[in-house]
Write an enzyme that holds these catalytic residues in place. Structure first.
Site, PDB file in Angstrom:
ATOM      1  NE  ARG A  44      -2.693  -1.184   3.554  1.00 13.99           N
ATOM      2  CZ  ARG A  44      -2.740  -2.374   4.168  1.00 13.99           C
ATOM      3  NH1 ARG A  44      -3.176  -3.428   3.500  1.00 13.99           N
ATOM      4  NH2 ARG A  44      -2.366  -2.512   5.434  1.00 13.99           N
ATOM      5  CE  LYS A 134     -13.166  11.351   2.021  1.00 17.52           C
ATOM      6  NZ  LYS A 134     -12.958  10.439   0.901  1.00 17.52           N
ATOM      7  CE  LYS A 217     -13.871  13.906  -2.613  1.00 22.35           C
ATOM      8  NZ  LYS A 217     -12.547  13.342  -2.463  1.00 22.35           N
TER       9      LYS A 217
HETATM   10  P1  13P Z   1     -13.662   8.924  -6.030  1.00 26.34           P
HETATM   11  O1  13P Z   1     -13.126  10.070  -6.847  1.00 26.34           O
HETATM   12  O2  13P Z   1     -13.094   7.591  -6.418  1.00 26.34           O
HETATM   13  O3  13P Z   1     -15.163   8.954  -5.926  1.00 26.34           O
HETATM   14  O4  13P Z   1     -13.105   9.125  -4.560  1.00 26.34           O
HETATM   15  C1  13P Z   1     -13.165  10.368  -3.982  1.00 26.34           C
HETATM   16  C2  13P Z   1     -13.375  10.246  -2.544  1.00 26.34           C
HETATM   17  O5  13P Z   1     -12.603  10.741  -1.779  1.00 26.34           O
HETATM   18  C3  13P Z   1     -14.575   9.550  -2.078  1.00 26.34           C
HETATM   19  O6  13P Z   1     -14.777   9.834  -0.726  1.00 26.34           O
END
Ligand code: 13P
Length: 336
Positions: A44, A134, A217
């Site tokens: 990873r 996030k 987002k």
């Molecule tokens: P994806 O762009 O693969 O949807 O992932 C973004 C993300 O951080 C989802 O929480």
């Protein structure tokens, strides 16, 4: 300009976007096993370190979202992972929710957890170099969902999370993801995403969030993945812009879309058109996971020692996304 606003702009300005590399160990294991690579901490790290030391980290990637395991790892170059990211002038970030769990009271829906002990964890992540965070709320669409309960409780959690993050001097990414799964229409996605965003901003206001110090987002407005009524890319861009204009307060500095299961090309083309038609003051960029990593992962899995080859593929994708963030992408550029 507040310190938080400065961090948000450093991440998002000049066509830069975010690399979402915060897959939980469970999700990362699925991704690696799908390409026949063993999911060990070393593998990873190797894949992620390969991306984090690519050339495009300088000019394309403004921030990287890490997972708890990764922010504590040391790269093979001996640098700590957040130091490696900062050495390119990109900002290290961290996923801080503990995942979407069954929503009691509406068990077919999800509520994101992770508020307990959050302040203490944030202090530790700050010391390790994180300057943004996030938290993802997730909503599915059907004739009865998302329910009022899911819209309300996820918005409340996103706002409580944001206030603790800002108190700890970091920028919260507010991610309410209305999923693509299902056969719903784009109009349905528009209406439900609008209701979700409206409630999120009501709760953020109630919790006294400095909106100039967040990054939103969201999902783009798309027809469900199994719907036979797909929208044109132009209509995706126009509906997405309309939804954001109607529901996002103008103080928010920038919007960084998730890719949500779109292919690399779709996610790039849609972002490009959003920027072509963008008549708002919001920065519109990417915070992609799959749409930045898919091709690179596939290539890497064939020979995990081929660092340069993998980086070439990742650099191309990041460059395309950064052009799309400025409305300068075209299909011909994909061939170069
Ligand atoms: P994806 O762009 O693969 O949807 O992932 C973004 C993300 O951080 C989802 O929480």
């Amino acid at each position: 300009m507040s310190e938080l606003n400065k961090i948000a702009l450093k991440i998002l300005s000049n066509g830069k976007g975010i690399l979402a590399a915060d897959e939980s160990t469970g999700t990362m294991t699925k991704r690696l096993e799908s390409v026949n690579v063993t999911s060990s901490p070393e593998n990873r790290l190797l894949f992620r370190e390969t991306l984090f030391s690519s050339e495009s980290m300088k000019n394309c990637i403004g921030g990287v979202i890490l997972y708890d395991e990764t922010i504590k790892q040391t790269a093979n170059s001996k640098q700590k992972i957040p130091e490696l990211i900062s050495s390119f002038n990109a900002v290290p970030g961290i996923k801080v929710d503990s995942g979407a769990k069954v929503l009691a009271g509406s068990p077919e829906e999800k509520i994101t957890e992770g508020l307990d002990g959050l302040r203490e964890r944030l202090k530790d992540y700050y010391k390790r170099g994180a300057r943004f965070t996030k938290w993802r709320g997730v909503y599915n669409i059907s004739d009865k969902y998302p329910s009022k309960l899911s819209i309300h409780s996820n918005a409340h959690a996103l706002a409580r999370y944001s206030s603790i993050v800002q108190e700890c001097k970091m920028v919260p990414i507010v991610e309410p993801e209305v999923l693509m799964d299902g056969n719903h229409s784009a109009e349905d996605c528009f209406d439900k995403t609008s209701a979700v965003l409206k409630k999120c901003f009501e709760e953020l206001a109630l919790h006294n969030i400095d909106l100039a110090g967040i990054i939103l987002k969201p999902n783009m407005i798309l027809a469900g993945a199994s719907s036979d009524k797909k929208l044109s890319n132009e209509d995706v861009a126009k509906l997405t812009l309309k939804c954001l204009k109607e529901n996002v307060p103008s103080e928010v500095p920038g919007i960084a879309f998730l890719s949500g299961g779109q292919s690399e090309l779709e996610a790039t083309e849609n972002l490009n058109l959003i920027n072509k038609y963008n008549d708002t003051n919001f920065i519109m960029t990417y915070s992609y996971g799959r749409a930045l990593q898919q091709s690179a992962l596939k290539f890497w899995s064939k020979d995990i020692k081929n660092i340069q080859g993998t980086q070439k593929i990742f650099n191309h994708r990041a460059n395309m996304c950064t052009l799309a963030s400025q409305g300068k992408w075209s299909a011909e550029l994909e061939k170069k």
